[in-house]
Structures are given as structure tokens and as C-alpha cells.
Design a protein around this motif. Structure first.
Motif, PDB file in Angstrom:
ATOM      1  N   ASP A   1       0.852  -1.129  -0.004  1.00 39.03           N
ATOM      2  CA  ASP A   1      -0.025   0.060  -0.147  1.00 39.03           C
ATOM      3  C   ASP A   1       0.915   1.165  -0.090  1.00 39.03           C
ATOM      4  O   ASP A   1       0.911   2.240   0.950  1.00 39.03           O
ATOM      5  CB  ASP A   1      -0.967   0.087   1.272  1.00 39.03           C
ATOM      6  CG  ASP A   1      -2.165   0.977   0.810  1.00 39.03           C
ATOM      7  OD1 ASP A   1      -2.261   1.654   0.104  1.00 39.03           O
ATOM      8  OD2 ASP A   1      -2.993   0.866   1.965  1.00 39.03           O
ATOM      9  N   LEU A   2       1.558   1.510  -1.115  1.00 45.11           N
ATOM     10  CA  LEU A   2       2.595   2.630  -0.974  1.00 45.11           C
ATOM     11  C   LEU A   2       2.139   3.735  -1.326  1.00 45.11           C
ATOM     12  O   LEU A   2       2.955   4.680  -1.384  1.00 45.11           O
ATOM     13  CB  LEU A   2       3.846   2.058  -2.030  1.00 45.11           C
ATOM     14  CG  LEU A   2       4.447   0.942  -1.944  1.00 45.11           C
ATOM     15  CD1 LEU A   2       5.515   0.450  -2.996  1.00 45.11           C
ATOM     16  CD2 LEU A   2       5.195   0.885  -0.561  1.00 45.11           C
TER      17      LEU A   2
ATOM     18  N   ARG B   1       4.475   5.454   4.753  1.00 45.14           N
ATOM     19  CA  ARG B   1       5.250   4.447   3.900  1.00 45.14           C
ATOM     20  C   ARG B   1       6.662   4.870   3.628  1.00 45.14           C
ATOM     21  O   ARG B   1       6.816   5.981   3.536  1.00 45.14           O
ATOM     22  CB  ARG B   1       4.716   3.851   2.696  1.00 45.14           C
ATOM     23  CG  ARG B   1       3.436   3.176   2.897  1.00 45.14           C
ATOM     24  CD  ARG B   1       3.310   2.030   3.799  1.00 45.14           C
ATOM     25  NE  ARG B   1       2.090   1.145   3.695  1.00 45.14           N
ATOM     26  CZ  ARG B   1       1.521   1.275   5.021  1.00 45.14           C
ATOM     27  NH1 ARG B   1       1.522   2.101   5.913  1.00 45.14           N
ATOM     28  NH2 ARG B   1       0.449   0.350   4.783  1.00 45.14           N
ATOM     29  N   VAL B   2       7.819   4.032   3.688  1.00 44.81           N
ATOM     30  CA  VAL B   2       9.276   4.468   3.239  1.00 44.81           C
ATOM     31  C   VAL B   2       9.412   4.983   2.081  1.00 44.81           C
ATOM     32  O   VAL B   2       9.870   6.074   1.670  1.00 44.81           O
ATOM     33  CB  VAL B   2      10.087   3.301   3.638  1.00 44.81           C
ATOM     34  CG1 VAL B   2      11.587   3.726   3.338  1.00 44.81           C
ATOM     35  CG2 VAL B   2      10.179   2.807   4.993  1.00 44.81           C
ATOM     36  N   VAL B   3       8.500   4.287   1.186  1.00 44.85           N
ATOM     37  CA  VAL B   3       8.526   4.985  -0.116  1.00 44.85           C
ATOM     38  C   VAL B   3       6.793   5.383  -0.637  1.00 44.85           C
ATOM     39  O   VAL B   3       5.967   4.512  -0.298  1.00 44.85           O
ATOM     40  CB  VAL B   3       8.806   3.901  -1.396  1.00 44.85           C
ATOM     41  CG1 VAL B   3       8.658   4.564  -2.974  1.00 44.85           C
ATOM     42  CG2 VAL B   3      10.198   3.580  -1.186  1.00 44.85           C
ATOM     43  N   VAL B   4       6.637   6.495  -0.890  1.00 49.50           N
ATOM     44  CA  VAL B   4       5.252   7.022  -1.226  1.00 49.50           C
ATOM     45  C   VAL B   4       4.918   7.307  -2.846  1.00 49.50           C
ATOM     46  O   VAL B   4       5.738   8.177  -3.235  1.00 49.50           O
ATOM     47  CB  VAL B   4       4.959   8.204  -0.490  1.00 49.50           C
ATOM     48  CG1 VAL B   4       3.367   8.724  -0.634  1.00 49.50           C
ATOM     49  CG2 VAL B   4       5.061   7.947   1.129  1.00 49.50           C
ATOM     50  N   LEU B   5       4.116   6.513  -3.237  1.00 42.17           N
ATOM     51  CA  LEU B   5       4.023   6.688  -4.516  1.00 42.17           C
ATOM     52  C   LEU B   5       2.450   7.294  -5.018  1.00 42.17           C
ATOM     53  O   LEU B   5       1.461   7.113  -4.283  1.00 42.17           O
ATOM     54  CB  LEU B   5       3.788   5.288  -5.493  1.00 42.17           C
ATOM     55  CG  LEU B   5       5.362   4.545  -5.298  1.00 42.17           C
ATOM     56  CD1 LEU B   5       5.068   3.068  -5.886  1.00 42.17           C
ATOM     57  CD2 LEU B   5       6.294   5.231  -5.764  1.00 42.17           C
ATOM     58  N   PRO B   6       2.277   7.851  -5.967  1.00 46.91           N
ATOM     59  CA  PRO B   6       1.019   8.445  -6.495  1.00 46.91           C
ATOM     60  C   PRO B   6       0.034   7.159  -6.623  1.00 46.91           C
ATOM     61  O   PRO B   6       0.613   6.043  -6.878  1.00 46.91           O
ATOM     62  CB  PRO B   6       1.042   9.108  -7.853  1.00 46.91           C
ATOM     63  CG  PRO B   6       2.800   9.338  -8.002  1.00 46.91           C
ATOM     64  CD  PRO B   6       3.487   8.304  -7.049  1.00 46.91           C
ATOM     65  N   PRO B   7      -1.457   7.388  -6.354  1.00 49.66           N
ATOM     66  CA  PRO B   7      -2.324   6.222  -6.587  1.00 49.66           C
ATOM     67  C   PRO B   7      -2.370   5.593  -7.687  1.00 49.66           C
ATOM     68  O   PRO B   7      -2.311   4.309  -7.501  1.00 49.66           O
ATOM     69  CB  PRO B   7      -3.559   7.015  -6.059  1.00 49.66           C
ATOM     70  CG  PRO B   7      -3.234   8.290  -5.098  1.00 49.66           C
ATOM     71  CD  PRO B   7      -1.907   8.678  -5.731  1.00 49.66           C
ATOM     72  N   LEU B   8      -2.075   6.224  -8.740  1.00 45.73           N
ATOM     73  CA  LEU B   8      -1.916   5.558 -10.036  1.00 45.73           C
ATOM     74  C   LEU B   8      -1.091   4.195 -10.157  1.00 45.73           C
ATOM     75  O   LEU B   8      -1.273   3.252 -10.891  1.00 45.73           O
ATOM     76  CB  LEU B   8      -1.805   6.820 -11.164  1.00 45.73           C
ATOM     77  CG  LEU B   8      -1.575   6.220 -12.689  1.00 45.73           C
ATOM     78  CD1 LEU B   8      -2.866   5.374 -13.092  1.00 45.73           C
ATOM     79  CD2 LEU B   8      -1.063   7.224 -13.466  1.00 45.73           C
ATOM     80  N   VAL B   9       0.274   4.623  -9.786  1.00 41.54           N
ATOM     81  CA  VAL B   9       1.236   4.046  -9.506  1.00 41.54           C
ATOM     82  C   VAL B   9       1.085   2.797  -8.527  1.00 41.54           C
ATOM     83  O   VAL B   9       1.362   1.645  -8.708  1.00 41.54           O
ATOM     84  CB  VAL B   9       2.522   4.683  -9.377  1.00 41.54           C
ATOM     85  CG1 VAL B   9       3.950   3.413  -9.424  1.00 41.54           C
ATOM     86  CG2 VAL B   9       2.800   5.550 -10.497  1.00 41.54           C
ATOM     87  N   ALA B  10       0.592   3.209  -7.163  1.00 41.57           N
ATOM     88  CA  ALA B  10       0.398   2.320  -6.199  1.00 41.57           C
ATOM     89  C   ALA B  10      -0.627   1.415  -6.302  1.00 41.57           C
ATOM     90  O   ALA B  10      -0.435   0.258  -5.868  1.00 41.57           O
ATOM     91  CB  ALA B  10       0.328   3.201  -5.057  1.00 41.57           C
ATOM     92  N   TYR B  11      -1.674   1.599  -6.996  1.00 37.80           N
ATOM     93  CA  TYR B  11      -2.712   0.847  -7.151  1.00 37.80           C
ATOM     94  C   TYR B  11      -3.058   0.307  -8.591  1.00 37.80           C
ATOM     95  O   TYR B  11      -3.308  -0.588  -8.972  1.00 37.80           O
ATOM     96  CB  TYR B  11      -4.163   1.686  -6.599  1.00 37.80           C
ATOM     97  CG  TYR B  11      -3.963   1.942  -5.023  1.00 37.80           C
ATOM     98  CD1 TYR B  11      -3.466   1.200  -4.281  1.00 37.80           C
ATOM     99  CD2 TYR B  11      -4.379   3.343  -4.844  1.00 37.80           C
ATOM    100  CE1 TYR B  11      -3.489   1.604  -2.825  1.00 37.80           C
ATOM    101  CE2 TYR B  11      -4.721   3.656  -3.549  1.00 37.80           C
ATOM    102  CZ  TYR B  11      -3.861   2.754  -2.344  1.00 37.80           C
ATOM    103  OH  TYR B  11      -3.771   3.179  -1.321  1.00 37.80           O
ATOM    104  N   GLY B  12      -2.848   1.330  -9.484  1.00 37.42           N
ATOM    105  CA  GLY B  12      -3.066   1.172 -10.861  1.00 37.42           C
ATOM    106  C   GLY B  12      -1.901   0.205 -11.510  1.00 37.42           C
ATOM    107  O   GLY B  12      -2.324  -0.664 -12.316  1.00 37.42           O
TER     108      GLY B  12
END
Length: 393
Positions: free
Chosen positions: A263-264, A269-280
Motif C-alpha cells: 500500500d505504497l 510508508r518508506v516509499v510513497v507513490l502516487p495512487p495511479l502507480v501504487a494501485y493502478g
């Protein structure tokens, strides 16, 4: 390229039946993934009502952290992009394709969604306090039926029946896709993808100016729309004959599940990604694992069960809110409380929602679609009698 003559009623009927069969001739693994995506959304919503069950015993309900369950929506969007290209193979470059495609999608989406919206509006009238919803105005109601994004009194851009927000994205994607059907498959996918990318860029540019964008632009320019493009890309790979080994597909699926578990998109989280990347991204991995195989190998009985769950996934998505609240009230009224009762409530919601969805799918959704398809075939020649254009590919 020479223009094709308008199809006759018989020809249109055969083509409509063929494309309808193609859209229904699903890949088993994709249908199973669709069912799990719908179940994930049910779990997400059920866990919130489970808090009330635990609170009756003075306890705090801890949501499961196995997966970000609402990412089931991201899986749905990637699947939708895939299915639209995969099921429309005979439509690309066909005369009258846009009308045929939109008719088919409206028949699939509208009846059950409108029925759910009407039921929700009736619930607002009969049980306003139980639903904790402000009464919508007339424009909000009309916009909901027309799939137009509008801002509610709480500031959210949602239809009166909140789950319809995903369908507002779906219908927008269908409209773009339909206009591109005059092109060959690869060009159509490229055109729709470019349009979605430009729309997201435009939305971001307006956001950076600090100017409040209109609701439709703010909604349709959300990066989540690019998940449809991910699905279309996977459909192109399959159309080109790309098939993966079982080991490769298993690895993709495992990677997708692991990334979702991490669930980045969460800020802690240590690495935080945009929802498009983290979920898409993980959703695309899961759909790739399901869609790029060589076909189903399950036994006939298991195949029927999996197909039934996948076929009823749309009903499951729309029906489960009408199961959650009554069951919560029943569980509390029966005196059940505590963490065990809360998790039992979640399990009960899952079982009851699946049974209700199967019933609605078989008794309402499928019969309604059959009637509307027969009507569409009778009405179609008048609709496209003057259509001309490139001959079918």
C-alpha cells in the motif's frame, strides 16, 4: 478506402449478436479477477459498518491491513479498458460501430444502475435518518441518471447513489472509445490514450493555477482515468498473440498482490507513490496475469461457478450497500457485539451480498438485457440506415 453500404436488418442483427457473444465469451481468469475485485469493495464497505458492531462492546475495530480493499476499483478500471478493446475486435473501422457499441454498453450499465439509484432515492424518502444523507436537489438527481459529475453539498463530486462515481468514469471512457471506433484498433487505442493523457495534464495545469476547475474537468482529469489506458494496452498485447507461461503469470499476480499489500500510496510508508502507480500498477499486473494466458483449464463445474461470480460482479458492486446497513442493524438488534461479532458481520455481509447479487443478476439483470437487446436489434436499422464509412476490417 471504399465506403460500405449500410448493413441490412439481418446483417446488423448477426453482427450485433456476434459482437455480443464476443463480449460475453469471456476469459475465465478475467471473470474470476472481476469477482474478487467486487468482493474487495464489499469488504471495504463492510469493515466500516463493523466498527459500529464492535463499538457496542466499547471496543475499537481494527481494519484488516491485508490489502487496500478499495483498490478493487482500480482492478475494475484496468479490466474495463481491456474488455472494451478485446470485445470490440469486429467493430474497429465498421460503419455504425459507435452506435452499436454505445447501445450495447448502455444496455449493460443503465438498467441496474438506474434501478439501484431509484431504490436509494426511495430509501432517502422513507428512512432519511438511517442513511445519514442530505436530500439531493433536482439537478443532482438528473445528473446522476445522466452520468454527469456534480458536486454534492458535502463537497464531494459524487452522484446521489455514491457508488455511481465509478460509472461516471466508465461512461466517459465509453464515449471516448466510441468516437475512436472509426479508426483501426491500434490507432483507436493510441487516440483514446492520448486524449486521456492530455486531459490529465490539463487538469493538473488548472490545479496548479489555484483556480477551481469545473466539476466535470476536476473529475474526468483525475489520473485514475489512465488505468483504462493500461487495460487497453494489455488488450493490444493479447491481440498481437502475446501469451505468458503459467510461471510468468503467477509471478505477475504475486507481484501485484505484494505491491497492493505494501500500500505504497499511504503517507507513512518508506516509499510513497502516487495512487495511479501504487494501485493502478499492481492492478495492471493482476489483469496481465489473468488476460495473457492460453485459456481456462478448470473443470466444468468449477468453471461455471467462477463464471457465475464474475458475471454477477456488477450486480454485487451495486447491490451490496442495500445489504450492509440492514444486516448491521439486525446484528446490533440481536445483541451481538465485540470484535468476533464484527468480523462475523463482515463474513455475513459477504455471503448475503453474493447471494443477493446472484439473484438480482439472474432474475433482473440478465432478463432485462435480453429484452433490451431484442428491442435494439429491431430499432437499429432506422438508427444507422444512413451510415456510411469504411468497410469492416
Amino acid at each position: 478506402m471504399t465506403a460500405a453500404a449500410p448493413p441490412s436488418k439481418e446483417g446488423w442483427s448477426k453482427r450485433a449478436a456476434a459482437t455480443g457473444q464476443r463480449s460475453g465469451a469471456h476469459l475465465l481468469a478475467v471473470q474470476v479477477l472481476r469477482a474478487f475485485a467486487a468482493l474487495a469493495v464489499v469488504i471495504y464497505h463492510a469493515e466500516y459498518d463493523a466498527e459500529a458492531v464492535a463499538a457496542r462492546a466499547g471496543l475499537t475495530f481494527e481494519h484488516s491491513e491485508l490489502l487496500p480493499w478499495m483498490a478493487g476499483v482500480d482492478v475494475f478500471f484496468v479490466i474495463s479498458g481491456f474488455i472494451m478493446v478485446h470485445a470490440s475486435e469486429e467493430l474497429f473501422g465498421m460503419s455504425g460501430a459507435a452506435g452499436l457499441f454505445l447501445t450495447r454498453r448502455l444496455i449493460r450499465i443503465v438498467p441496474l444502475y438506474w434501478a439501484a439509484t431509484l431504490l436509494f432515492l426511495a430509501s432517502l424518502v422513507l428512512l432519511p435518518n438511517a442513511l445519514n444523507k442530505a436530500a439531493p436537489n433536482l439537478w443532482q438527481i438528473v445528473a446522476s441518471f445522466l452520468f454527469v459529475p456534480v458536486e454534492r453539498s458535502d463537497g464531494l463530486i459524487r452522484p446521489v447513489f455514491s457508488l455511481g462515481w465509478t460509472l461516471n468514469y466508465e461512461m466517459f471512457f465509453y464515449a471516448l472509445f466510441a468516437t475512436a471506433l472509426v479508426l483501426r484498433r491500434a490507432a483507436a487505442v493510441a487516440t483514446v490514450t492520448a486524449t486521456l493523457v492530455l486531459l490529465v495534464i490539463m487538469g493538473e495545469a488548472v490545479h496548479r493555477t489555484g483556480i477551481a476547475a469545473p466539476a466535470v474537468l476536476a473529475f474526468w482529469s483525475d489520473p485514475i482515468v489512465l488505468e483504462f489506458a493500461l487495460g487497453m494496452g494489455l488488450a493490444l498485447l493479447r491481440a498481437e498473440g502475446i501469451r505468458l507461461t503459467l510461471l510468468a503469470r503467477t509471478s505477475l499476480a504475486a507481484a501485484g498482490v505484494l505491491l497492493l499489500h505494501l500500500d505504497l500510496a499511504q503517507p507513512d510508508r518508506v516509499v510513497v507513490l502516487p495512487p495511479l502507480v501504487a494501485y493502478g500498477g499492481p492492478a495492471a499486473l493482476l489483469v496481465a496475469a489473468a488476460a495473457l494466458g492460453h485459456g481456462a483449464t478448470a473443470g466444468q463445474r468449477l468453471e461455471r461457478l467462477m463464471a457465475a461470480l464474475g458475471d454477477a460482479s456488477y450486480a454485487l458492486y451495486l447491490v451490496h450497500p442495500f445489504i450492509i446497513r440492514p444486516l448491521r442493524l439486525a446484528v446490533i438488534a440481536a445483541g451481538f457485539a465485540g470484535i468476533g461479532a464484527a468480523w462475523g458481520y463482515v463474513a455475513l455481509v459477504l455471503v448475503a451480498s453474493v447471494l443477493a447479487a446472484l439473484l438480482v443478476h439472474r432474475r433482473f439483470e440478465r432478463p432485462m438485457m435480453r429484452r433490451l437487446r431484442r428491442w435494439a436489434v429491431r430499432a437499429a436499422p432506422a438508427t444507422i440506415s444512413g451510415a456510411t464509412g469504411p468497410s469492416p476490417r
